[in-house]
Design a protein around this motif. Structure first.
Motif, short mmCIF file in Angstrom:
data_model
loop_
_atom_site.label_atom_id
_atom_site.label_comp_id
_atom_site.label_asym_id
_atom_site.label_seq_id
_atom_site.Cartn_x
_atom_site.Cartn_y
_atom_site.Cartn_z
N ALA A 32 -15.79 2.14 -1.69
CA ALA A 32 -14.49 2.60 -2.18
C ALA A 32 -14.22 2.07 -3.60
CB ALA A 32 -13.37 2.17 -1.22
N VAL A 33 -14.58 0.81 -3.84
CA VAL A 33 -14.43 0.24 -5.18
C VAL A 33 -15.34 0.98 -6.16
CG1 VAL A 33 -14.75 -1.85 -6.59
CG2 VAL A 33 -13.72 -2.02 -4.31
N ALA A 34 -16.58 1.25 -5.72
CA ALA A 34 -17.52 1.98 -6.57
C ALA A 34 -17.00 3.38 -6.88
CB ALA A 34 -18.89 2.07 -5.89
N GLU A 35 -16.36 4.01 -5.91
CA GLU A 35 -15.77 5.34 -6.13
C GLU A 35 -14.69 5.30 -7.20
OE1 GLU A 35 -12.86 8.32 -3.64
OE2 GLU A 35 -14.45 7.31 -2.53
N GLU A 36 -13.90 4.24 -7.19
CA GLU A 36 -12.85 4.10 -8.21
C GLU A 36 -13.45 3.86 -9.59
OE1 GLU A 36 -9.21 4.64 -9.49
OE2 GLU A 36 -9.68 4.79 -7.37
N LYS A 86 -5.63 -0.62 -8.86
CA LYS A 86 -5.79 0.77 -8.41
C LYS A 86 -6.23 0.84 -6.96
CE LYS A 86 -7.13 2.36 -12.99
NZ LYS A 86 -8.26 2.80 -13.81
N MET A 87 -6.90 -0.20 -6.48
CA MET A 87 -7.37 -0.22 -5.09
C MET A 87 -6.20 -0.32 -4.12
SD MET A 87 -10.48 0.36 -5.53
CE MET A 87 -10.84 0.47 -3.79
N GLN A 88 -5.02 -0.67 -4.59
CA GLN A 88 -3.85 -0.70 -3.72
C GLN A 88 -3.40 0.70 -3.32
OE1 GLN A 88 -0.73 -3.28 -5.09
NE2 GLN A 88 -2.10 -5.03 -5.19
N ASP A 89 -4.04 1.73 -3.90
CA ASP A 89 -3.76 3.11 -3.50
C ASP A 89 -4.67 3.54 -2.35
OD1 ASP A 89 -1.87 3.31 -5.48
OD2 ASP A 89 -3.22 4.25 -6.92
N TYR A 90 -5.50 2.64 -1.83
CA TYR A 90 -6.42 2.95 -0.73
C TYR A 90 -5.93 2.30 0.56
CZ TYR A 90 -10.00 4.76 -3.89
OH TYR A 90 -10.69 5.51 -4.80
N TRP A 102 -12.31 4.13 4.05
CA TRP A 102 -11.29 3.88 3.03
C TRP A 102 -10.99 5.18 2.31
CZ3 TRP A 102 -8.73 -0.52 3.00
CH2 TRP A 102 -9.31 -1.62 3.60
N VAL A 103 -9.71 5.52 2.23
CA VAL A 103 -9.29 6.76 1.57
C VAL A 103 -8.17 6.44 0.58
CG1 VAL A 103 -9.93 8.29 3.47
CG2 VAL A 103 -7.65 7.29 3.42
N ARG A 104 -8.12 7.25 -0.47
CA ARG A 104 -7.06 7.13 -1.46
C ARG A 104 -5.80 7.82 -0.91
NH1 ARG A 104 -5.97 6.94 -7.08
NH2 ARG A 104 -8.08 6.38 -7.60
N VAL A 105 -4.67 7.15 -1.04
CA VAL A 105 -3.40 7.69 -0.57
C VAL A 105 -2.66 8.26 -1.78
CG1 VAL A 105 -1.20 7.16 0.53
CG2 VAL A 105 -3.30 6.02 1.29
N GLU A 117 1.18 -1.24 8.18
CA GLU A 117 -0.22 -1.52 8.42
C GLU A 117 -1.08 -0.97 7.28
OE1 GLU A 117 -3.56 -0.60 11.84
OE2 GLU A 117 -1.44 -0.36 12.33
N ALA A 118 -0.76 0.24 6.83
CA ALA A 118 -1.50 0.87 5.74
C ALA A 118 -1.37 0.05 4.46
CB ALA A 118 -1.02 2.29 5.52
N LYS A 119 -0.17 -0.45 4.18
CA LYS A 119 0.04 -1.29 2.99
C LYS A 119 -0.72 -2.61 3.11
CE LYS A 119 2.96 0.81 0.19
NZ LYS A 119 2.66 1.06 -1.21
#
Length: 186
Positions: A32-36, A86-90, A102-105, A117-119
């Motif tokens: 997920a970090v690599a995707e960002e 930016k990872m806080q959007d996942y 892990w998905v982007r919200v 829980e999501a946060k």
């Protein structure tokens, strides 16, 4: 007094251990970090070379270097600065009974799962990102400057080569996630 101090230390230890171990599938989190990072690479705008010729010699000619933006420290800083924020959007999304990803919200108000829980998951991956960058930032920066980090290859470099959180290609990792062995509660 000593008893309350012992309780406080035990609670702090439990909280620290919970935060440190909260990312069970480090390979998925690393991907997920690599995707960002790949999003940052693909959204880069072409930049001019950096003109560092700010001094004049005795003849009035500019002295210094002209640095290609693609190999500059500035490019590395712009790619990695704010990455963990930016990872806080996942957050984690349940794919099936055994697997999460892990998905982007895009909109936290439209989540079908518990928002608290999501946060909490988003804070977990953000802190994981910080630890990951702390361990790999120097080598990752050098590879970015050398030009070996390209869109489509960030996951292999970051998650397999540098952090060693993924031992095989992402396709075979996905196949292993379907095995009958429990991966632990995410």
């Amino acid at each position: 007094m000593a008893e309350s101090t012992a309780w406080l230390l035990m609670i702090l230890f439990i909280l620290t251990f919970t935060v440190v171990s909260s990312i069970d599938d480090k390979c998925a989190a690393c991907n997920a970090v690599a995707e960002e990072i790949e999003n940052g690479l693909s959204n880069e705008k072409p930049r001019n070379h950096l003109d560092m010729r700010h001094r004049l010699d005795s003849k009035g000619q500019r002295k210094g270097k002209v640095i290609d933006y693609r190999v500059s420290e500035l490019r590395v800083v712009e790619l990695l600065d704010g990455l963990c924020d930016k990872m806080q959007d996942y957050t984690l999304q349940k794919v099936d009974s055994k697997r999460y990803e892990w998905v982007r919200v895009d909109n936290w108000d439209n989540l079908a799962i518990n928002k608290q829980e999501a946060k909490a998951y988003s804070k977990d991956i953000s802190s994981y990102c910080g630890r990951l960058l702390e361990d790999t930032e120097d080598e990752l920066a050098e590879r970015i400057k050398k030009g070996s980090v390209k869109v489509g290859g960030v996951s292999k470099i970051l998650c397999q080569d540098l952090s060693k959180h993924c031992n095989m290609s992402s396709d075979s990792h996905q196949a292993d996630a379907d095995d009958d062995e429990p991966d632990g509660e995410l």
